[in-house]
Write a protein that holds these residues in place. Structure first.
Motif, mmCIF file in Angstrom:
data_model
loop_
_atom_site.group_PDB
_atom_site.id
_atom_site.type_symbol
_atom_site.label_atom_id
_atom_site.label_comp_id
_atom_site.label_asym_id
_atom_site.label_seq_id
_atom_site.Cartn_x
_atom_site.Cartn_y
_atom_site.Cartn_z
ATOM 1 N N ARG A 169 4.839 18.899 -106.099
ATOM 2 C CA ARG A 169 4.771 18.950 -104.636
ATOM 3 C C ARG A 169 3.326 19.260 -104.262
ATOM 4 O O ARG A 169 2.752 20.225 -104.749
ATOM 5 N N LEU A 170 2.744 18.405 -103.417
ATOM 6 C CA LEU A 170 1.377 18.593 -102.942
ATOM 7 C C LEU A 170 1.401 19.029 -101.489
ATOM 8 O O LEU A 170 2.008 18.359 -100.652
ATOM 9 N N THR A 171 0.751 20.125 -101.206
ATOM 10 C CA THR A 171 0.601 20.599 -99.835
ATOM 11 C C THR A 171 -0.871 20.446 -99.477
ATOM 12 O O THR A 171 -1.736 21.008 -100.170
ATOM 13 N N PRO A 172 -1.185 19.677 -98.444
ATOM 14 C CA PRO A 172 -2.593 19.435 -98.098
ATOM 15 C C PRO A 172 -3.358 20.736 -97.856
ATOM 16 O O PRO A 172 -2.792 21.729 -97.385
ATOM 17 N N ALA A 173 -4.638 20.704 -98.171
ATOM 18 C CA ALA A 173 -5.511 21.848 -97.923
ATOM 19 C C ALA A 173 -5.579 22.121 -96.425
ATOM 20 O O ALA A 173 -5.369 21.213 -95.610
ATOM 21 N N PRO A 174 -5.871 23.375 -96.051
ATOM 22 C CA PRO A 174 -6.015 23.687 -94.622
ATOM 23 C C PRO A 174 -7.018 22.744 -93.952
ATOM 24 O O PRO A 174 -8.050 22.407 -94.533
ATOM 25 N N GLY A 175 -6.655 22.299 -92.777
ATOM 26 C CA GLY A 175 -7.521 21.389 -92.024
ATOM 27 C C GLY A 175 -7.308 19.925 -92.370
ATOM 28 O O GLY A 175 -7.981 19.062 -91.811
ATOM 29 N N LEU B 265 -8.228 19.684 -102.679
ATOM 30 C CA LEU B 265 -7.661 18.724 -101.738
ATOM 31 C C LEU B 265 -6.233 19.083 -101.356
ATOM 32 O O LEU B 265 -5.763 18.723 -100.282
ATOM 33 N N ALA B 266 -5.544 19.780 -102.275
ATOM 34 C CA ALA B 266 -4.147 20.140 -102.025
ATOM 35 C C ALA B 266 -3.752 21.311 -102.926
ATOM 36 O O ALA B 266 -4.342 21.513 -103.993
ATOM 37 N N ARG B 267 -2.741 22.031 -102.474
ATOM 38 C CA ARG B 267 -2.095 23.028 -103.331
ATOM 39 C C ARG B 267 -1.074 22.258 -104.150
ATOM 40 O O ARG B 267 -0.299 21.476 -103.611
ATOM 41 N N VAL B 268 -1.080 22.452 -105.464
ATOM 42 C CA VAL B 268 -0.214 21.705 -106.370
ATOM 43 C C VAL B 268 0.845 22.637 -106.944
ATOM 44 O O VAL B 268 0.512 23.673 -107.520
ATOM 45 N N GLU B 269 2.092 22.255 -106.770
ATOM 46 C CA GLU B 269 3.209 22.981 -107.371
ATOM 47 C C GLU B 269 3.880 22.032 -108.364
ATOM 48 O O GLU B 269 4.558 21.078 -107.965
ATOM 49 N N ARG B 270 3.668 22.287 -109.648
ATOM 50 C CA ARG B 270 4.302 21.464 -110.679
ATOM 51 C C ARG B 270 5.773 21.860 -110.755
ATOM 52 O O ARG B 270 6.091 22.998 -111.045
ATOM 53 N N VAL B 271 6.672 20.901 -110.518
ATOM 54 C CA VAL B 271 8.105 21.168 -110.464
ATOM 55 C C VAL B 271 8.736 20.988 -111.837
ATOM 56 O O VAL B 271 9.428 21.870 -112.333
ATOM 57 N N THR B 272 8.519 19.845 -112.456
ATOM 58 C CA THR B 272 9.065 19.541 -113.775
ATOM 59 C C THR B 272 8.300 18.363 -114.350
ATOM 60 O O THR B 272 7.665 17.617 -113.603
#
Length: 83
Positions: free
Chosen positions: A11-17, A57-64
């Protein structure tokens, strides 16, 4: 995706801004599985995810890993066979 690298569902969450649209507009070569208002679910090589984090560029949450995901799907009973 790089060869020989582990491929992850993340799951990628865009960086602030920045926004999801900003991420999609970049030539990142991601395999986008889902698009949400505030995030993307992608399949990507570990090195590509590392680069997204390094460049902030993004916060990365490795799921599986994709291998684990496919194994779970393979072991799941077909729809309609559930008790």
């Amino acid at each position: 995706m790089g060869t020989g690298e582990e491929t992850w569902i993340a799951r990628l969450t865009p960086a602030p801004g920045t926004s999801v649209a900003d991420l999609l507009a970049m030539p990142l070569g991601l395999d986008v599985w889902e698009r949400h208002t505030d995030s993307l679910v992608v399949a990507a090589a570990d090195g590509d995810l590392d680069e997204l984090e390094r460049r902030r560029l993004a916060r990365v949450e490795r799921v599986t890993t994709t291998a684990q995901y496919l194994a779970q799907e393979r072991d799941r009973p077909p729809a309609g066979d559930e008790v």
